[in-house]
Design a protein around this motif. Structure first.
Motif, PDB file in Angstrom:
ATOM      1  N   ASP A  49      81.799 -29.598  62.852  1.00  0.00           N
ATOM      2  CA  ASP A  49      81.752 -28.270  63.466  1.00  0.00           C
ATOM      3  C   ASP A  49      80.898 -28.320  64.724  1.00  0.00           C
ATOM      4  OD1 ASP A  49      83.256 -26.936  61.474  1.00  0.00           O
ATOM      5  OD2 ASP A  49      81.484 -26.806  60.197  1.00  0.00           O
ATOM      6  N   PHE A  50      81.204 -27.442  65.675  1.00  0.00           N
ATOM      7  CA  PHE A  50      80.410 -27.366  66.895  1.00  0.00           C
ATOM      8  C   PHE A  50      80.528 -25.967  67.499  1.00  0.00           C
ATOM      9  CE2 PHE A  50      84.594 -28.814  68.007  1.00  0.00           C
ATOM     10  CZ  PHE A  50      84.931 -28.061  69.115  1.00  0.00           C
ATOM     11  N   GLU A  51      79.533 -25.594  68.275  1.00  0.00           N
ATOM     12  CA  GLU A  51      79.542 -24.334  69.021  1.00  0.00           C
ATOM     13  C   GLU A  51      80.157 -24.590  70.385  1.00  0.00           C
ATOM     14  OE1 GLU A  51      78.507 -21.290  67.781  1.00  0.00           O
ATOM     15  OE2 GLU A  51      78.262 -22.377  65.903  1.00  0.00           O
ATOM     16  N   ARG A 110      86.113 -26.929  65.320  1.00  0.00           N
ATOM     17  CA  ARG A 110      86.023 -27.970  64.293  1.00  0.00           C
ATOM     18  C   ARG A 110      86.918 -29.118  64.741  1.00  0.00           C
ATOM     19  NH1 ARG A 110      83.956 -28.263  59.227  1.00  0.00           N
ATOM     20  NH2 ARG A 110      85.032 -29.566  57.693  1.00  0.00           N
ATOM     21  N   THR A 133      84.622 -19.471  70.522  1.00  0.00           N
ATOM     22  CA  THR A 133      83.212 -19.326  70.172  1.00  0.00           C
ATOM     23  C   THR A 133      82.702 -20.526  69.384  1.00  0.00           C
ATOM     24  OG1 THR A 133      83.805 -18.060  68.203  1.00  0.00           O
ATOM     25  CG2 THR A 133      83.242 -16.804  70.183  1.00  0.00           C
ATOM     26  N   LYS A 134      83.585 -21.149  68.610  1.00  0.00           N
ATOM     27  CA  LYS A 134      83.203 -22.342  67.862  1.00  0.00           C
ATOM     28  C   LYS A 134      84.445 -23.170  67.580  1.00  0.00           C
ATOM     29  CE  LYS A 134      83.192 -19.894  63.425  1.00  0.00           C
ATOM     30  NZ  LYS A 134      82.416 -19.621  62.232  1.00  0.00           N
ATOM     31  N   LYS A 190      86.245 -23.564  76.587  1.00  0.00           N
ATOM     32  CA  LYS A 190      85.830 -22.188  76.285  1.00  0.00           C
ATOM     33  C   LYS A 190      86.962 -21.181  76.499  1.00  0.00           C
ATOM     34  CE  LYS A 190      82.600 -18.941  75.690  1.00  0.00           C
ATOM     35  NZ  LYS A 190      81.969 -18.723  74.415  1.00  0.00           N
TER      36      LYS A 190
END
Length: 138
Positions: free
Chosen positions: A135-137, A126, A123-124, A44
């Motif tokens: 893709d992912f959060e 790949r 925030t997101k 993050k």
């Protein structure tokens, strides 16, 4: 990908080079190679050191949109994270990631006015592996 934080964290930790992208005054993306991150909190938040006088700092102060990219050359995997980049010039931020040998880049030491910290917040993302992307959060 079963555990994104673990898988991606390993790629980040092993990468010798990072790539960061910012947006210039004309809206074009500019990508720069960087040394590996100085610190990370999961996937993050990632901290880098750089020169305050650099173009990337100038543009991040105007537009915080950013992406960072890491590659695992051995297995041809890559991770792109999208988010924002903060330019930090406080003593606390500078001391947090200062390392022995940094005077090679910043002659005046940790208080050098040409030394600052880039704090990236994702925030997101790949992830690319085995000829497919996911893709992912964050």
């Amino acid at each position: 990908m079963r555990n994104p934080e673990e898988t991606i964290g390993k790629i980040i930790d092993k990468a010798s080079t990072s790539f960061i992208a910012y947006v210039d005054d004309n809206g074009y993306p500019i990508t720069k190679a960087m040394l590996k991150p100085r610190e990370r909190n999961g996937i993050k938040t990632i901290w880098f050191s750089t020169n305050t006088s650099s173009n990337k700092v100038k543009y991040f102060k105007k537009n915080s949109k950013a992406s960072v990219y890491f590659i695992d050359k051995r297995f041809f995997r890559g991770i792109s994270l999208i988010g924002t980049m903060e330019v930090l010039e406080t003593a606390e931020a500078k001391e947090r990631i200062w390392q022995d040998g940094d005077t090679a880049y910043y002659k005046e030491g940790v208080t050098d006015p040409d030394y600052c910290v880039l704090k990236f917040t994702a925030t997101k993302g790949r992830y690319y592996c085995n000829f497919k992307s996911e893709d992912f959060e964050v």
